[in-house]
Design a protein around this motif. Structure first.
Motif, mmCIF file in Angstrom:
data_model
loop_
_atom_site.group_PDB
_atom_site.id
_atom_site.type_symbol
_atom_site.label_atom_id
_atom_site.label_comp_id
_atom_site.label_asym_id
_atom_site.label_seq_id
_atom_site.Cartn_x
_atom_site.Cartn_y
_atom_site.Cartn_z
ATOM 1 N N MET A 184 0.825 -1.209 0.000
ATOM 2 C CA MET A 184 0.000 0.000 0.000
ATOM 3 C C MET A 184 0.860 1.261 0.000
ATOM 4 S SD MET A 184 -3.333 -0.804 2.384
ATOM 5 C CE MET A 184 -2.367 -1.178 3.845
ATOM 6 N N LYS A 185 1.971 1.222 0.723
ATOM 7 C CA LYS A 185 2.862 2.381 0.719
ATOM 8 C C LYS A 185 3.403 2.634 -0.675
ATOM 9 C CE LYS A 185 7.016 4.222 2.943
ATOM 10 N NZ LYS A 185 8.103 3.955 3.935
ATOM 11 N N ARG A 186 3.801 1.581 -1.350
ATOM 12 C CA ARG A 186 4.323 1.726 -2.717
ATOM 13 C C ARG A 186 3.236 2.224 -3.665
ATOM 14 N NH1 ARG A 186 3.871 -1.944 -6.581
ATOM 15 N NH2 ARG A 186 3.526 -3.647 -5.099
ATOM 16 N N LEU A 187 2.020 1.673 -3.528
ATOM 17 C CA LEU A 187 0.925 2.077 -4.409
ATOM 18 C C LEU A 187 0.534 3.541 -4.189
ATOM 19 C CD1 LEU A 187 -1.366 -1.090 -4.215
ATOM 20 C CD2 LEU A 187 0.097 -0.390 -6.111
ATOM 21 N N LEU A 188 0.513 3.974 -2.942
ATOM 22 C CA LEU A 188 0.158 5.366 -2.669
ATOM 23 C C LEU A 188 1.209 6.326 -3.215
ATOM 24 C CD1 LEU A 188 -1.254 5.105 0.975
ATOM 25 C CD2 LEU A 188 -2.528 5.436 -1.155
ATOM 26 N N GLU A 189 2.478 5.944 -3.144
ATOM 27 C CA GLU A 189 3.525 6.781 -3.726
ATOM 28 C C GLU A 189 3.341 6.897 -5.236
ATOM 29 O OE1 GLU A 189 7.131 4.959 -2.546
ATOM 30 O OE2 GLU A 189 7.087 5.738 -0.477
ATOM 31 N N GLN A 228 -6.949 10.757 2.025
ATOM 32 C CA GLN A 228 -6.951 12.062 1.377
ATOM 33 C C GLN A 228 -6.708 11.939 -0.123
ATOM 34 O OE1 GLN A 228 -7.825 14.735 3.078
ATOM 35 N NE2 GLN A 228 -7.756 15.958 1.170
ATOM 36 N N LEU A 229 -5.820 11.020 -0.516
ATOM 37 C CA LEU A 229 -5.567 10.805 -1.947
ATOM 38 C C LEU A 229 -6.804 10.246 -2.652
ATOM 39 C CD1 LEU A 229 -1.952 9.278 -1.877
ATOM 40 C CD2 LEU A 229 -2.633 11.607 -2.513
ATOM 41 N N ILE A 230 -7.548 9.376 -1.955
ATOM 42 C CA ILE A 230 -8.760 8.812 -2.556
ATOM 43 C C ILE A 230 -9.819 9.901 -2.726
ATOM 44 C CG2 ILE A 230 -10.584 7.111 -2.269
ATOM 45 C CD1 ILE A 230 -7.805 5.945 -2.794
ATOM 46 N N LEU A 231 -9.946 10.775 -1.732
ATOM 47 C CA LEU A 231 -10.925 11.859 -1.840
ATOM 48 C C LEU A 231 -10.547 12.844 -2.938
ATOM 49 C CD1 LEU A 231 -11.646 12.571 1.948
ATOM 50 C CD2 LEU A 231 -13.037 11.286 0.301
ATOM 51 N N GLN A 232 -9.254 13.011 -3.159
ATOM 52 C CA GLN A 232 -8.830 13.866 -4.264
ATOM 53 C C GLN A 232 -9.248 13.284 -5.610
ATOM 54 O OE1 GLN A 232 -4.598 14.523 -3.932
ATOM 55 N NE2 GLN A 232 -4.772 15.639 -1.983
ATOM 56 N N GLY A 233 -9.269 11.954 -5.664
ATOM 57 C CA GLY A 233 -9.714 11.309 -6.901
ATOM 58 C C GLY A 233 -11.168 11.579 -7.202
ATOM 59 N N LEU A 234 -11.990 11.830 -6.156
ATOM 60 C CA LEU A 234 -13.396 12.166 -6.390
ATOM 61 C C LEU A 234 -13.549 13.515 -7.081
ATOM 62 C CD1 LEU A 234 -15.030 11.039 -3.026
ATOM 63 C CD2 LEU A 234 -15.233 9.923 -5.251
ATOM 64 N N ASN A 235 -12.577 14.404 -6.907
ATOM 65 C CA ASN A 235 -12.620 15.722 -7.550
ATOM 66 C C ASN A 235 -11.954 15.732 -8.918
ATOM 67 O OD1 ASN A 235 -13.996 17.062 -5.480
ATOM 68 N ND2 ASN A 235 -12.098 17.391 -4.312
ATOM 69 N N SER A 236 -11.500 14.587 -9.388
ATOM 70 C CA SER A 236 -10.818 14.525 -10.675
ATOM 71 C C SER A 236 -11.763 14.881 -11.809
ATOM 72 C CB SER A 236 -10.235 13.115 -10.891
ATOM 73 O OG SER A 236 -9.668 12.992 -12.180
ATOM 74 N N SER A 237 -11.191 15.455 -12.844
ATOM 75 C CA SER A 237 -11.982 15.775 -14.035
ATOM 76 C C SER A 237 -12.226 14.552 -14.904
ATOM 77 C CB SER A 237 -11.250 16.846 -14.862
ATOM 78 O OG SER A 237 -9.950 16.398 -15.228
ATOM 79 N N ASP A 238 -11.522 13.458 -14.638
ATOM 80 C CA ASP A 238 -11.692 12.211 -15.395
ATOM 81 C C ASP A 238 -12.690 11.332 -14.631
ATOM 82 O OD1 ASP A 238 -11.393 9.616 -16.574
ATOM 83 O OD2 ASP A 238 -9.430 10.238 -17.343
ATOM 84 N N PHE A 239 -13.825 11.062 -15.248
ATOM 85 C CA PHE A 239 -14.869 10.310 -14.552
ATOM 86 C C PHE A 239 -14.417 8.883 -14.213
ATOM 87 C CE2 PHE A 239 -15.621 9.164 -18.960
ATOM 88 C CZ PHE A 239 -15.972 7.817 -18.890
ATOM 89 N N ARG A 240 -13.442 8.347 -14.952
ATOM 90 C CA ARG A 240 -12.944 7.004 -14.653
ATOM 91 C C ARG A 240 -12.234 6.980 -13.300
ATOM 92 N NH1 ARG A 240 -9.358 5.802 -19.790
ATOM 93 N NH2 ARG A 240 -8.755 7.959 -19.240
ATOM 94 N N LEU A 241 -11.471 8.031 -13.018
ATOM 95 C CA LEU A 241 -10.820 8.119 -11.721
ATOM 96 C C LEU A 241 -11.840 8.370 -10.608
ATOM 97 C CD1 LEU A 241 -7.585 10.169 -12.533
ATOM 98 C CD2 LEU A 241 -7.805 7.709 -12.124
ATOM 99 N N GLN A 242 -12.896 9.126 -10.915
ATOM 100 C CA GLN A 242 -13.953 9.334 -9.934
ATOM 101 C C GLN A 242 -14.630 8.005 -9.568
ATOM 102 O OE1 GLN A 242 -16.375 12.296 -12.011
ATOM 103 N NE2 GLN A 242 -15.789 13.833 -10.484
ATOM 104 N N GLU A 243 -14.925 7.226 -10.569
ATOM 105 C CA GLU A 243 -15.576 5.924 -10.347
ATOM 106 C C GLU A 243 -14.688 4.997 -9.513
ATOM 107 O OE1 GLU A 243 -17.359 2.157 -12.952
ATOM 108 O OE2 GLU A 243 -16.215 3.765 -13.930
ATOM 109 N N SER A 244 -13.413 4.895 -9.890
ATOM 110 C CA SER A 244 -12.499 4.006 -9.172
ATOM 111 C C SER A 244 -12.252 4.485 -7.744
ATOM 112 C CB SER A 244 -11.168 3.913 -9.926
ATOM 113 O OG SER A 244 -11.347 3.370 -11.220
ATOM 114 N N SER A 245 -12.141 5.793 -7.562
ATOM 115 C CA SER A 245 -11.918 6.325 -6.218
ATOM 116 C C SER A 245 -13.124 6.074 -5.320
ATOM 117 C CB SER A 245 -11.620 7.831 -6.296
ATOM 118 O OG SER A 245 -10.449 8.076 -7.050
#
Length: 462
Positions: A184-189, A228-245
């Motif tokens: 998880m540490k590697r993935l978050l980086e 916090q990184l996952i919540l940032q993905g919800l604000n992404s302009s790419d809907f695919r990242l929003q869905e995955s987050s």
């Protein structure tokens, strides 16, 4: 038969008579034995004194011995009794003094058949043919078993690798083993790296979603700053990242109070409602609704904030916009869960064995005015619209939600002609299906359960 007469000159008539008698006697012996013989009669020319001497007879026997008793000759002369037969190559003579036939081994046999060989032959001849056959069969079975064992050993050996090679591979694997925390540490980086592409981030989020199903991993993700990184993905302009987050967030929140509290503190509820209120693809809103339901389940504090931030209003607008029924069903199911768990917590007050935290949960649920909000936001007339769906599952969830809302919405039900007509029509339809279930012998009786829900709702409305 061959008769050899004496070569002595001037043979007397008595000798001729003796020869004739000997010939007749030999023919009689041959006919008695029932075998073909070659006899040689030799007069004794060395004897004197007018005594009768031995005559030597050589007999060659065929295998046509029938059931006669076979005599095994030795190197000494043996007397033959009537009905006895001798092996081929033996020497047979007629003792003119005793009138008895005698037999012994021939010259060639004497060279080979000593007493030692004769004893070995007796031992060998004592083995019966059946025993010999079984022994040969046993030898073949042992050979086949040995061959199969060898083939099996070769087959097993081919499936496994040498021990030294396994040790080398295990030593290399030890260098590659990572714990879930390290992964998880590697993935978050990588997720936080500006060089990661959208496809790479989607792959990272998919791996994280798998890991956060474990309660400890989800909590560790929050402590690493991953929430916090996952919540940032919800604000992404790419809907695919929003869905995955939203998918990762919903999995991390499920049955995990620690993560639920941290998500509310980080403003996750407001962000989720914002995504629902904006124009987004249906696939994104499905995952966001999943995250909202996971955040609200068994968490009255979050439910109260959901109502105070206009959550029911956002859901009602989404319900009206959805024509396919997929989002409607998810919304109705979420409302039903919220109503049911509040009722359960109040009914559980009768149990004296409750823990000390029960009073606090009861106080928090008392602050959630869900029923009043449902009535105020028009949900008493919205939920019946889900009965228009042709999906049995959608209708079942709508009926359960209507029953749960009945104490608050009973007056609205009675004045809703669409709901009343739908209940009568659906009951007739599902009653026919129940009859079909009974005829076919089905045991699940799914349609019978739907009829029971309709009957229960009609009884409340009356």
């Amino acid at each position: 038969m061959r008769l050899g007469s004496s070569r002595a000159t001037g043979a007397s008539p008595s000798c001729l008579t003796l020869s004739v008698l000997l010939l007749l006697h030999c023919r009689h012996v041959a006919s008695t034995l029932g075998q073909k013989s070659a006899l040689t009669v030799v007069e004794n020319t060395e004897g004197g004194g007018g005594g009768v001497e031995e005559e030597e007879v050589t007999v060659d026997n065929d295998d046509e011995e029938g059931d006669l008793e076979v005599v095994h000759p030795t190197e000494e002369w043996q007397t033959l009794r009537p009905g006895q037969a001798v092996p081929a190559g033996s020497h047979v003579r007629l003792n003119l003094q005793t009138g008895q036939r005698e037999v012994r081994l021939g010259e060639e046999q004497l060279k080979y058949w000593t007493q030692e060989h004769w004893e070995e032959e007796e031992i060998q001849s004592s083995v019966s043919p059946e025993e010999l056959k079984q022994a040969m069969k046993k030898i073949k079975e042992d050979l086949n078993t040995a061959s199969k064992d060898t083939d099996q050993q070769d087959s097993v050996a081919s499936k496994y690798r040498p021990l030294e090679e396994l040790k080398r591979d295990m030593a290399q694997l030890d260098l590659l083993v990572e714990t879930d925390v390290q992964i998880m540490k590697r993935l978050l980086e990588q997720l936080n790296s500006s060089s990661s592409t959208t496809e790479q981030k989607m792959s990272i989020l998919l791996e994280l979603e798998y890991l956060v199903h474990q309660v400890d991993n989800a909590q560790t993700l929050c402590s690493m700053g991953g929430l916090q990184l996952i919540l940032q993905g919800l604000n992404s302009s790419d809907f695919r990242l929003q869905e995955s987050s939203a998918f990762v967030l919903g999995s991390a929140l499920s049955s995990n109070p620690v993560v639920q509290v941290k998500a509310v503190e980080r403003g996750a509820l407001q962000m989720l409602l914002t995504v629902l209120a904006t124009t987004q693809p249906v696939r994104v809103k499905k995952k966001v609704l999943f995250a909202v339901a996971s955040l609200l389940r068994h968490f009255p504090y979050a439910q109260r904030h959901f109502l105070s931030h206009g959550g029911l209003q956002v859901l009602s607008e989404l319900f009206r916009e959805d024509g396919g029924g997929v989002l409607r069903t998810r919304i109705v199911t979420m409302l039903y869960d919220m109503i049911s768990e509040k009722e359960l917590i109040f009914h559980a007050g009768l149990d004296p064995g409750l823990d000390a935290s029960y009073e606090e949960r009861l106080r928090q649920y008392a602050q959630v005015s869900l029923q009043g909000e449902l009535l105020e936001k028009g949900w008493c007339n919205l939920v019946p619209q889900l009965l228009e769906s042709t999906e049995h599952d959608y209708r079942e969830k709508a009926l359960r939600a209507l029953l749960a809302m009945a104490p608050t919405c009973l007056e609205q039900y009675r004045s809703d002609s669409f709901l009343l007509d739908s209940l009568f029509s659906l009951r007739d339809q599902y009653q026919e299906m129940v009859q079909s279930e009974m005829i076919l012998g089905e045991e699940n009786y799914y349609f019978a359960e739907i009829v029971e829900l309709i009957d229960a709702l009609q009884v409340k409305i009356k």
